[in-house]
Design an enzyme around this catalytic site. Structure first.
Site, short mmCIF file in Angstrom:
data_model
loop_
_atom_site.label_atom_id
_atom_site.label_comp_id
_atom_site.label_asym_id
_atom_site.label_seq_id
_atom_site.Cartn_x
_atom_site.Cartn_y
_atom_site.Cartn_z
N SER A 182 0.79 -1.22 0.00
CA SER A 182 0.00 0.00 0.00
C SER A 182 0.82 1.28 0.00
CB SER A 182 -0.94 0.01 1.22
OG SER A 182 -0.19 -0.03 2.43
N HIS A 210 -5.57 -3.73 -2.14
CA HIS A 210 -5.31 -2.75 -3.20
C HIS A 210 -5.22 -3.40 -4.58
CE1 HIS A 210 -4.76 0.98 -0.94
NE2 HIS A 210 -4.27 0.23 0.03
N LYS A 241 -12.44 -0.09 -1.01
CA LYS A 241 -11.54 0.64 -1.91
C LYS A 241 -12.15 0.64 -3.31
CE LYS A 241 -7.40 0.11 0.91
NZ LYS A 241 -8.05 -0.38 2.12
#
Length: 404
Positions: A182, A210, A241
């Site tokens: 990240s 991610h 996300k």
């Protein structure tokens, strides 16, 4: 006693301010979009995890509104009492099909998914072999486990093999890695990790927070990206996300799902997702499959922005994803970079120690599918202006462009 505590807290805060690591919460006025109003100023937003713009997608908003009207604003209990609704089961069935696994189980966040799985699965007599740069939630999950810990140098396969050899006496061995890291945006060599783990009889756990919605077919993550279906035992993902909503999940075997229902403390002691959140997550999975241009646009924008930063000679590390750090050096310099960019109309959050080493403090940028080319070019111009002021332009080594 109260005054002693207050003095201690004030001292800690003063120390953060002295090191230029103190931060106040920024406030978004209105929807969080590629260009939005933060602290009363319209800026290009380069610090959102909203990779595909799904947090304001009309289909997701419609489904959330319908679910609230039909099912209420809350679920009323934890999952193991009366907080499991049909809509929760539907989401988990859809996620399992999407991830090509036997089952999934949702958690309140990606953080609690990691702590819940690691704290429940690995016990005394087991061994966890973890990349040194894994996310804080993995680190905390390992601390909650009674398993023995082995840490390998970041993405260093020779050192991973050494640690696998050292852990051979353990009952169960689990190699744990982020899919996309990240802070630096680099991709774990998951294919090599799986090969090594199989050679030494270890299981593999990947946190794809991610990578979900970003890598693999329709955003299925790094397991799909590397063609490793059936060879990775535990996949943790986030719904907060690229999915654009809230929550986390583990994609796994049916047996592990059932174990977590009985032992996963965040699952056992937290109220389940509200119906509106759950409905929006279900719709997001459909959007990933039916609107592939979103992911294509994300990667087109990523390549354009990275190429621009490289042309300026900024130090962007080893990013292979839409996460691109611009490394400034000290925490003070990263804070100055972030503040000046804001003045120039770009929000890019400064990040320093202890999240990253002090001499590699940076602003972390994240490009999204909803940025226009004009947005990105304006942001690059701001980086050029501020980078020249801070002697950062020309200081980095150009790196290869990212690719999906």
């Amino acid at each position: 006693m109260q005054e002693t505590l207050r003095a201690r807290l004030t001292g800690e805060l003063d120390a953060l301010k002295e090191k230029h690591l103190y931060r106040r919460l920024r406030v978004v006025d209105g929807e969080q979009k590629a260009v939005c109003v933060i602290d009363g100023k319209e800026v290009i937003n380069l610090s959102s995890n909203n990779y595909l713009g799904l947090d304001t997608h009309p289909y997701l908003k419609q489904k959330a509104e319908e679910a609230v009207r039909e099912l209420g604003v809350g679920s009323g209990a934890v999952r193991t009492i009366i907080g499991t609704m049909q809509i929760h089961q539907e989401l988990e069935e859809r996620l399992a099909k999407f991830k090509h696994t036997e089952a999934t189980l949702t958690f309140q966040s990606g953080f609690t998914a990691n702590t819940g799985v690691l704290g429940s699965l690995m016990e005394d007599g087991d061994a966890i072999i973890s990349d040194e740069l894994n996310h804080a939630s993995i680190i905390d999950g390992i601390r909650l486990s009674k398993a023995k810990r082995f840490i390998y140098r970041h993405s260093d396969m020779n050192h991973l093999e050494e640690q696998l050899k050292a852990a051979q006496g353990a009952r169960t061995r689990l190699v744990v890695t982020d899919g996309v890291f990240s802070m630096d945006g680099d991709l774990a060599p998951l294919d090599k990790i799986v090969d090594l783990s199989e050679r030494y009889g270890a299981m593999v756990f990947v946190d794809d927070a991610h990578a979900s919605g970003v890598f693999g077919k329709d955003g299925r993550g790094t397991v799909d990206h590397f063609g490793l279906h059936g060879r990775v035992h535990v996949q943790v993902g986030t719904l907060s996300k690229a999915i654009g909503v809230l929550g986390g999940y583990v994609a796994c075997s049916q047996a592990l799902r059932e174990l977590l229902i009985h032992k996963g403390r965040p699952f056992l002691f937290s109220t389940s997702h509200p119906p509106g959140v759950t409905a929006a997550c279900i719709e997001a999975i459909d959007v990933l499959r039916t609107e592939p241009l979103l992911i294509e646009r994300l990667w087109d924008n990523t390549r354009h922005f990275k190429d621009g930063l490289h042309r300026l000679g900024l130090n962007t590390g080893n990013s292979q994803s839409p996460i691109t750090p611009v490394i400034a050096g000290s925490g003070e310099k990263a804070t100055r970079l972030s503040n000046r960019l804001f003045e120039e109309g770009v929000f890019a959050q400064g990040i320093g120690y202890p999240t990253v080493p002090d001499d590699r403090s940076r602003v972390r940028t994240i490009v999204t599918a909803t940025h226009t080319r004009e947005d990105l070019d304006a942001a690059l111009h701001a980086f050029e202006v501020v980078g020249q002021e801070l002697d950062l332009v020309g200081a980095g080594q150009p790196a290869a462009s990212a690719g999906a």
